[in-house]
Design a protein around this motif. Structure first.
Motif, PDB file in Angstrom:
ATOM      1  N   ALA A   1       0.863  -1.185   0.000  1.00  0.00           N
ATOM      2  CA  ALA A   1       0.000   0.000   0.000  1.00  0.00           C
ATOM      3  C   ALA A   1       0.896   1.230   0.000  1.00  0.00           C
ATOM      4  O   ALA A   1       1.690   1.425   0.919  1.00  0.00           O
TER       5      ALA A   1
ATOM      6  N   LEU B   1       0.278   6.987   0.844  1.00  0.00           N
ATOM      7  CA  LEU B   1      -0.654   7.345   1.916  1.00  0.00           C
ATOM      8  C   LEU B   1      -0.772   8.867   1.973  1.00  0.00           C
ATOM      9  O   LEU B   1       0.236   9.571   2.003  1.00  0.00           O
TER      10      LEU B   1
ATOM     11  N   LEU C   1      -3.201   4.677   8.673  1.00  0.00           N
ATOM     12  CA  LEU C   1      -4.109   3.543   8.559  1.00  0.00           C
ATOM     13  C   LEU C   1      -4.687   3.189   9.928  1.00  0.00           C
ATOM     14  O   LEU C   1      -3.976   3.208  10.934  1.00  0.00           O
TER      15      LEU C   1
ATOM     16  N   VAL D   1      -3.339  -3.721   6.497  1.00  0.00           N
ATOM     17  CA  VAL D   1      -3.512  -4.188   5.124  1.00  0.00           C
ATOM     18  C   VAL D   1      -2.886  -5.577   5.036  1.00  0.00           C
ATOM     19  O   VAL D   1      -1.762  -5.783   5.523  1.00  0.00           O
TER      20      VAL D   1
ATOM     21  N   LEU E   1      -3.094   4.566  -2.530  1.00  0.00           N
ATOM     22  CA  LEU E   1      -4.031   5.188  -1.579  1.00  0.00           C
ATOM     23  C   LEU E   1      -4.147   6.700  -1.749  1.00  0.00           C
ATOM     24  O   LEU E   1      -4.803   7.363  -0.950  1.00  0.00           O
TER      25      LEU E   1
ATOM     26  N   GLU F   1     -12.337   6.229   3.790  1.00  0.00           N
ATOM     27  CA  GLU F   1     -12.513   4.787   3.633  1.00  0.00           C
ATOM     28  C   GLU F   1     -12.727   4.435   2.167  1.00  0.00           C
ATOM     29  O   GLU F   1     -13.264   5.228   1.397  1.00  0.00           O
TER      30      GLU F   1
ATOM     31  N   ASP G   1     -13.086   0.588  -0.428  1.00  0.00           N
ATOM     32  CA  ASP G   1     -12.994  -0.861  -0.626  1.00  0.00           C
ATOM     33  C   ASP G   1     -12.363  -1.134  -1.987  1.00  0.00           C
ATOM     34  O   ASP G   1     -12.945  -0.761  -3.026  1.00  0.00           O
TER      35      ASP G   1
ATOM     36  N   HIS H   1     -10.402  -3.654   2.553  1.00  0.00           N
ATOM     37  CA  HIS H   1     -10.992  -2.418   3.064  1.00  0.00           C
ATOM     38  C   HIS H   1      -9.889  -1.525   3.623  1.00  0.00           C
ATOM     39  O   HIS H   1      -9.090  -1.961   4.459  1.00  0.00           O
ATOM     40  N   ILE H   2      -9.850  -0.288   3.171  1.00  0.00           N
ATOM     41  CA  ILE H   2      -8.872   0.686   3.648  1.00  0.00           C
ATOM     42  C   ILE H   2      -9.602   1.748   4.464  1.00  0.00           C
ATOM     43  O   ILE H   2     -10.589   2.334   4.002  1.00  0.00           O
ATOM     44  N   SER H   3      -9.124   1.975   5.684  1.00  0.00           N
ATOM     45  CA  SER H   3      -9.708   2.997   6.554  1.00  0.00           C
ATOM     46  C   SER H   3      -8.594   3.916   7.030  1.00  0.00           C
ATOM     47  O   SER H   3      -7.589   3.450   7.587  1.00  0.00           O
ATOM     48  N   LEU H   4      -8.781   5.240   6.804  1.00  0.00           N
ATOM     49  CA  LEU H   4      -7.771   6.222   7.180  1.00  0.00           C
ATOM     50  C   LEU H   4      -8.283   7.112   8.296  1.00  0.00           C
ATOM     51  O   LEU H   4      -9.486   7.323   8.457  1.00  0.00           O
TER      52      LEU H   4
END
Length: 289
Positions: free
Chosen positions: A58, A61, A67, A71, A105, A111, A113, A147-150
């Motif tokens: 990933a 950023l 994050l 990941v 990213l 967020e 997907d 799923h990516i959540s920042l």
């Protein structure tokens, strides 16, 4: 000579029985079959499909973001290629950095997907496979999505707590508390996670039968794996250790405090002797005082 011949015959029969035992025979046959299949696979120029693990990276950023969830490190990917090429890929994949799947990213705000097969179909340049491997990407088998959540990036200074247990050898004692250097460190990461952390512990360990001053560089215990960054990642713990000694201090005068003027007080005896047991430094200081 006859005895030697009989002994040799018996030895050969035992070796044959051992070789033909079901357990060992099964292992040997399995190894032979596996070697034969591998040999056919390697020399074959026919195309095969093979599922292999590829690292996930990933990158990009967004600034001042972190994050909140890990990941996955790898994805199972189906590749196509000749037997020889697939075998070479299996052998070399762990030694080549340019063999990975890249998730960008940069445009994510909070967020998102990643539906992996759709994403890599749209951005095939994010599939990094050296041309020398001579294999083609087919599809991602697992996971289907990531799923990516920042969260907002935050830094904080917290205390370090020692999680090591020290025991002195018989006849020795620990002097004072362990000294941790540095006593505080900086942690950084997701704001929601960082705000919940008030201290960091060292890795747990035990050291017994210590007779000399003790010093060790020890790593800090990880919190949520790579999601929280430590600066620094290790601390030094020092512990003073001294031998136990016994000192007799003589002729110590006895003094009366808070005297009552209405009473006449006599002290007997006027001096006492005191036995002090402790570390050598402190018993010496007690004697001097």
């Amino acid at each position: 000579t006859v005895l030697i011949l009989f002994m040799n015959r018996d030895w050969k029969i035992n070796r044959l029985r051992s070789f033909l035992s079901w357990e060992k025979l099964g292992i040997r046959l399995g190894a032979i079959i596996l070697a034969a299949l591998l040999w056919l696979f390697v020399i074959s120029e026919n195309e095969y499909l093979y599922v292999i693990e590829m690292p996930i990276e990933a990158r990009n950023l967004p600034a001042r973001h972190a994050l909140t969830e890990e990941v996955p490190n790898n994805a199972k990917v189906r590749l196509r290629g000749a037997g020889r090429a697939l075998f070479k890929t299996i052998i070399l994949k762990n030694f080549i950095s340019d063999f990975k799947l890249v998730l960008d990213l940069e445009r994510i705000s909070e967020e998102y997907d990643f539906i992996l097969n759709d994403y890599f179909e749209r951005y095939p340049q994010k599939i990094v496979i050296p041309s020398s491997f001579e294999v083609d990407y087919v599809e991602v088998v697992y996971p289907n999505a990531i799923h990516i959540s920042l969260d907002e990036y935050k830094e904080k200074i917290v205390n370090v707590i020692s999680n090591i247990h020290l025991d002195a050898a018989p006849g020795y004692t620990l002097v004072g508390d362990p000294i941790i250097q540095p006593e505080t460190i900086k942690i950084a990461g997701s704001k929601n996670i960082v705000e919940l952390i008030n201290f960091v512990k060292t890795k747990a360990d035990t050291f017994n039968n210590l007779t000399n001053d003790f010093s060790i560089s020890i790593p800090l215990n990880s919190i949520r794996d790579q999601l929280i960054e430590y600066t620094p990642k290790t601390v030094i713990i020092n512990q003073e250790i001294q031998s136990i000694s016994e000192r007799i201090i003589s002729e110590i005068p006895v003094k009366i405090i808070n005297e009552n003027d209405a009473l006449q007080i006599f002290v007997s005896p006027q001096t006492v002797s005191l036995t002090v047991i402790g570390c050598l430094l402190y018993t010496s200081d007690a004697a001097d005082e």
